[in-house]
Design an enzyme around this catalytic site. Structure first.
Site, short mmCIF file in Angstrom:
data_model
loop_
_atom_site.label_atom_id
_atom_site.label_comp_id
_atom_site.label_asym_id
_atom_site.label_seq_id
_atom_site.Cartn_x
_atom_site.Cartn_y
_atom_site.Cartn_z
N SER A 1 29.59 -1.16 16.53
CA SER A 1 30.93 -1.32 15.76
C SER A 1 30.77 -0.74 14.55
O SER A 1 29.46 -0.15 14.06
CB SER A 1 30.69 -2.93 15.30
OG SER A 1 31.57 -3.25 14.34
N TYR B 1 26.07 -9.74 12.04
CA TYR B 1 26.79 -8.98 13.07
C TYR B 1 26.47 -7.51 12.91
O TYR B 1 26.04 -6.62 13.90
CB TYR B 1 28.41 -9.17 12.84
CG TYR B 1 29.07 -8.49 13.84
CD1 TYR B 1 29.14 -8.87 15.23
CD2 TYR B 1 29.77 -7.33 13.51
CE1 TYR B 1 29.94 -8.16 16.15
CE2 TYR B 1 30.63 -6.61 14.13
CZ TYR B 1 30.68 -7.04 15.56
OH TYR B 1 31.34 -6.08 16.48
N LYS C 1 24.32 -4.98 15.30
CA LYS C 1 25.28 -3.58 15.94
C LYS C 1 24.40 -2.54 15.49
O LYS C 1 24.12 -1.37 16.16
CB LYS C 1 26.51 -3.89 15.47
CG LYS C 1 27.38 -4.87 16.38
CD LYS C 1 27.31 -4.88 17.69
CE LYS C 1 28.12 -5.64 18.41
NZ LYS C 1 28.42 -5.45 19.85
#
Length: 170
Positions: free
Chosen positions: A131, A145, A149
């Site tokens: 991402s 998150y 990633k």
């Protein structure tokens, strides 16, 4: 993560290119719908309900796929989740564990499960979906998150280094 979005699109495209596609996801109805769509076009697909954070389940899935199809040529690690609690002071330990277990450990578990088949074939491709949040932190992408990633990015580089002379690429 083949039930929607990038995973669904990748699975359908790979099927149109002649691949036998094994669809994995936590929601069986979603991956089963994609399986029916792929098979309606004349390609072959299989749907397996799986939470990639379940190490034993991932190992069992890989064995089942190799037993049925003989080998695994490509892995697309697309499963990913974000936390409902996006800010540092509001994220719970349970949210952190869930995000890290799916986004990072699930990616590692799936690679561990398919690499033996790839080593035997002396070829393979592992595609790890990351991402922009891994490179451009934002409170809107979530504190954990983006970190998970970013670790996936690093893990991908690690895979390339460890398996650079084996025919496996990441």
């Amino acid at each position: 993560g083949a039930g929607s979005g990038i995973g669904r699109a990748a699975a359908i495209e790979m099927a149109t290119q002649g691949a036998i596609v094994v669809l994995l996801g936590r929601t069986f109805e979603k991956i089963e719908s994609v399986r029916r769509e792929i098979e309606a076009s004349g390609a072959t697909a299989m749907a397996i309900r799986l939470d990639v954070s379940d190490h034993a389940g991932v190992q069992l899935m890989a064995k089942e796929v190799v037993d049925q199809f003989g080998r695994i040529d490509v892995l697309v690690n697309n499963a990913g989740i974000n936390s409902q609690h996006r800010r540092l002071l509001s994220i719970t330990p349970e949210d952190m564990t869930r995000v890290i277990n799916t986004n990072l450990l699930g990616t590692i578990y799936c690679a561990q499960a398919v690499v033996p088949s790839m080593l035997k074939a002396k070829s393979g491709l592992i595609i790890n979906i990351s991402s922009l949040a891994s490179q451009f932190p934002s409170p809107f992408s979530g504190v954990i998150y983006g970190h998970a990633k970013a670790a996936v990015n690093n893990f991908t580089e690690y895979l390339n280094e460890e398996f650079k002379n084996t025919g496996i690429r990441a």
